[in-house]
Design a protein around this motif. Structure first.
Motif, mmCIF file in Angstrom:
data_model
loop_
_atom_site.group_PDB
_atom_site.id
_atom_site.type_symbol
_atom_site.label_atom_id
_atom_site.label_comp_id
_atom_site.label_asym_id
_atom_site.label_seq_id
_atom_site.Cartn_x
_atom_site.Cartn_y
_atom_site.Cartn_z
ATOM 1 N N ILE A 36 44.271 47.833 39.259
ATOM 2 C CA ILE A 36 44.866 46.497 39.250
ATOM 3 C C ILE A 36 44.842 45.984 40.690
ATOM 4 N N LEU A 37 44.086 44.914 40.916
ATOM 5 C CA LEU A 37 43.863 44.387 42.261
ATOM 6 C C LEU A 37 44.394 42.969 42.375
ATOM 7 N N SER A 38 45.173 42.728 43.423
ATOM 8 C CA SER A 38 45.593 41.374 43.757
ATOM 9 C C SER A 38 45.133 41.088 45.180
ATOM 10 N N VAL A 39 44.529 39.931 45.364
ATOM 11 C CA VAL A 39 43.979 39.545 46.664
ATOM 12 C C VAL A 39 44.761 38.346 47.186
ATOM 13 N N TYR A 40 45.212 38.448 48.423
ATOM 14 C CA TYR A 40 45.879 37.308 49.037
ATOM 15 C C TYR A 40 45.009 36.787 50.180
ATOM 16 N N ARG A 41 45.087 35.501 50.408
ATOM 17 C CA ARG A 41 44.278 34.858 51.431
ATOM 18 C C ARG A 41 44.915 35.088 52.790
ATOM 19 N N HIS A 42 44.107 35.392 53.753
ATOM 20 C CA HIS A 42 44.573 35.610 55.123
ATOM 21 C C HIS A 42 44.739 34.282 55.847
ATOM 22 N N LYS A 97 38.982 36.674 51.076
ATOM 23 C CA LYS A 97 38.467 35.728 50.081
ATOM 24 C C LYS A 97 38.368 36.472 48.752
ATOM 25 N N PRO A 98 39.039 36.005 47.692
ATOM 26 C CA PRO A 98 39.120 36.779 46.454
ATOM 27 C C PRO A 98 37.783 37.273 45.896
ATOM 28 N N SER A 99 36.803 36.412 45.746
ATOM 29 C CA SER A 99 35.537 36.858 45.162
ATOM 30 C C SER A 99 34.886 37.940 46.013
ATOM 31 N N GLY A 122 44.546 29.384 41.970
ATOM 32 C CA GLY A 122 43.894 28.546 42.972
ATOM 33 C C GLY A 122 42.591 27.945 42.501
ATOM 34 N N ASP A 123 42.456 27.635 41.228
ATOM 35 C CA ASP A 123 41.173 27.228 40.666
ATOM 36 C C ASP A 123 41.060 25.713 40.512
ATOM 37 N N GLY A 124 41.638 24.951 41.420
ATOM 38 C CA GLY A 124 41.627 23.501 41.288
ATOM 39 C C GLY A 124 40.244 22.895 41.297
ATOM 40 N N GLY A 125 39.353 23.347 42.181
ATOM 41 C CA GLY A 125 38.025 22.762 42.280
ATOM 42 C C GLY A 125 36.955 23.627 41.654
ATOM 43 N N GLY A 126 37.336 24.553 40.813
ATOM 44 C CA GLY A 126 36.396 25.512 40.261
ATOM 45 C C GLY A 126 35.242 24.900 39.503
ATOM 46 N N GLY A 127 35.469 23.759 38.838
ATOM 47 C CA GLY A 127 34.406 23.154 38.051
ATOM 48 C C GLY A 127 33.245 22.673 38.910
ATOM 49 N N LEU A 128 33.519 22.173 40.103
ATOM 50 C CA LEU A 128 32.473 21.660 40.968
ATOM 51 C C LEU A 128 31.946 22.702 41.948
ATOM 52 N N ARG A 135 31.789 33.354 40.244
ATOM 53 C CA ARG A 135 31.085 34.003 41.359
ATOM 54 C C ARG A 135 31.021 35.509 41.146
ATOM 55 N N VAL A 136 32.139 36.110 40.760
ATOM 56 C CA VAL A 136 32.169 37.559 40.530
ATOM 57 C C VAL A 136 31.237 37.925 39.376
ATOM 58 N N ALA A 137 31.301 37.178 38.278
ATOM 59 C CA ALA A 137 30.457 37.480 37.122
ATOM 60 C C ALA A 137 28.974 37.375 37.469
ATOM 61 N N THR A 138 28.633 36.441 38.338
ATOM 62 C CA THR A 138 27.239 36.249 38.726
ATOM 63 C C THR A 138 26.735 37.359 39.649
ATOM 64 N N LEU A 139 27.586 37.820 40.563
ATOM 65 C CA LEU A 139 27.139 38.745 41.601
ATOM 66 C C LEU A 139 27.487 40.215 41.365
ATOM 67 N N ALA A 140 28.382 40.501 40.449
ATOM 68 C CA ALA A 140 28.808 41.899 40.235
ATOM 69 C C ALA A 140 27.701 42.739 39.611
ATOM 70 N N PRO A 141 27.630 44.006 39.995
ATOM 71 C CA PRO A 141 26.607 44.893 39.461
ATOM 72 C C PRO A 141 27.030 45.582 38.150
ATOM 73 N N CYS A 142 28.174 45.196 37.606
ATOM 74 C CA CYS A 142 28.678 45.846 36.401
ATOM 75 C C CYS A 142 29.060 44.793 35.366
ATOM 76 N N THR A 143 29.514 45.253 34.218
ATOM 77 C CA THR A 143 29.961 44.367 33.160
ATOM 78 C C THR A 143 31.168 43.572 33.625
#
Length: 148
Positions: A36-42, A97-99, A122-128, A135-143
């Motif tokens: 279980i991973l939580s990422v906070y922005r620096h 950076k989370p991704s 924090g996904d306000g501008g995610g659509g554009l 990003r994770v789904a596109t670049l990850a080497p796993c399912t």
């Protein structure tokens, strides 16, 4: 397909909590380890110095406050996963950076599957601009599984 190590990324959003529920079910079904991973922005000194919010006496600096919130999210996630029957749980808090942090974590650990919410806090501008989950789904080497 068999998942030995499952990573769920939590930010406290409703979608992330649904992702946690699925991850706990899969952890139980496959007798996997659940990360279980939580990422906070620096927030560096420069950003903090230009913030309109100034810490007052007794308040934590922005970086420390965000780290504490991420810890609370992980603790809540670990408790909820245990309630759902998960046993092999590892809670992790990272900064950045989370991704990028999620993808780096996968490189450093033998993760077979990443599960995350479709939309986070924090996904306000995610659509554009492209969301963390995209990003994770596109670049990850796993399912990767995104949950609505």
């Amino acid at each position: 397909m068999y998942f030995k190590n499952i990573l769920v990324a939590l930010d406290g959003s409703d979608h992330a909590m649904k992702a946690l529920e699925l991850a706990a079910q899969l952890e139980d079904k496959f007798d996997s380890s659940l990360h279980i991973l939580s990422v906070y922005r620096h927030y560096g000194h420069f950003e903090s110095s230009h913030s309109l919010v100034r810490p007052r006496e007794g308040m934590l600096p922005p970086d420390d406050a965000l780290k504490q919130i991420a810890r609370e999210i992980v603790e809540m996630g670990c408790s909820r996963a245990k309630e759902l029957g998960a046993t092999g749980i590892k809670g992790v808090v990272k900064r950045g950076k989370p991704s990028r942090v999620i993808l780096d974590y996968v490189k450093e650990h033998p993760v077979d599957c990443i599960i995350m919410g479709k939309r986070g806090i924090g996904d306000g501008g995610g659509g554009l601009l492209g969301s963390v989950s995209n990003r994770v789904a596109t670049l990850a080497p796993c399912t990767c599984i995104t949950v609505k």
